[in-house]
Design an enzyme around this catalytic site. Structure first.
Site, PDB file in Angstrom:
ATOM      1  N   GLY A  88       9.475 -15.048   0.300  1.00 45.37           N
ATOM      2  CA  GLY A  88      10.231 -16.115   0.958  1.00 45.37           C
ATOM      3  C   GLY A  88       9.499 -16.659   2.159  1.00 45.37           C
ATOM      4  CE1 TYR A  89       8.201 -17.215   8.770  1.00 43.03           C
ATOM      5  CE2 TYR A  89       6.273 -15.831   8.381  1.00 43.03           C
ATOM      6  CZ  TYR A  89       6.950 -16.757   9.157  1.00 43.03           C
ATOM      7  OH  TYR A  89       6.373 -17.246  10.303  1.00 43.03           O
ATOM      8  N   GLY A  90       6.419 -15.799   3.646  1.00 39.70           N
ATOM      9  CA  GLY A  90       5.002 -16.081   3.419  1.00 39.70           C
ATOM     10  C   GLY A  90       4.803 -17.252   2.474  1.00 39.70           C
TER      11      GLY A  90
END
Length: 245
Positions: free
Chosen positions: A147-149
């Site tokens: 999600g973040y990466g």
């Protein structure tokens, strides 16, 4: 060196952390600011504390119609710096659809909507400055970064494509890829961060980069070196060295 005096910039994600500190750097250099984030109260507190002129323009970048309306309300600007972001550590074994969609909507679709809203005006004027924020964790996949990466890698790809397409148009594109910082979002990360930076120092680094004619900056140096070097490792070595223990 860029001449900042009298310029007008839209700063999105300005209410705290890196965005708030960057607002001080820009304002002290003579920039008139349009400040955006979701919460009006913190924006108004910031605007009152800045040495230069600032306008408050609350905005939720996940709302496409609101982005278009805010871009119209912001009026003619020389540049936009988009530092909005959210972060939730997430493993593929603990999939959280709502948080994944939140990170995609804020971290990638938000900046993309901002660019789409301001770019036509910049192109018609033949000048402009777009600054986007990726992350060192966007270079390669990391444990508990589902999600973040991925959302930050998408922003980095977007910035590179814009840099290609807008050469010769008068619209400059820059990308900053920070590592860990001691902010509210940084505290959500469960990774060890020996090189974590204070937001004020990180903002000075970003401002210096924005004042230059370079496309990309990765910082801080120690973490940046590790993540950039990881791009050249064969997969078997990368997953062994950077895998979760």
């Amino acid at each position: 060196m860029r001449d900042w005096q009298g310029k007008r910039y839209w700063l999105i994600g300005a209410s705290e952390g890196l965005g708030r500190e960057l607002a001080f750097c820009l304002s002290r250099s003579g920039v008139e600011l349009v400040l955006s984030a979701r919460g009006r109260d913190r924006l108004e507190t910031l605007a009152a504390a800045l040495p230069g002129r600032a306008t408050v323009l609350p905005l939720d970048v996940t709302d496409a119609k609101a982005v278009q309306a805010a871009a119209s309300d912001a009026g003619e600007i020389e540049g936009v710096a988009c530092l909005v972001g959210t972060r939730w550590p997430m493993s593929a074994r603990d999939w959280d659809e709502a948080r994944l969609e939140e990170m995609a909507a804020v971290n990638y679709l938000g900046p993309a909507r901002i660019v789409g809203a301001v770019l036509p005006g910049m192109l018609s004027r033949g000048r402009g400055h777009v600054v986007l924020t990726g992350a060192l964790s966007g270079f390669r996949g990391l444990p508990r970064s589902v999600g973040y990466g991925a959302s930050k890698a998408a922003v980095m790809h977007l910035a590179e494509s814009l840099h290609h397409d807008l050469r010769g148009s008068g619209v400059e594109v820059q990308l900053v890829n920070p590592g860990a910082m001691r902010t509210r979002l940084g505290e959500r990360s469960d990774a060890s961060s020996p090189f974590a930076m204070e937001p004020a120092r990180a903002a000075r680094e970003v401002f210096e980069h924005m004042s230059s004619d370079r496309f990309k900056m990765n910082f801080p140096y120690g973490t940046s070196l590790l993540m950039r070097s990881a791009q050249f490792l064969p997969d078997w070595a990368y997953f062994r060295l950077y895998g979760q223990r």
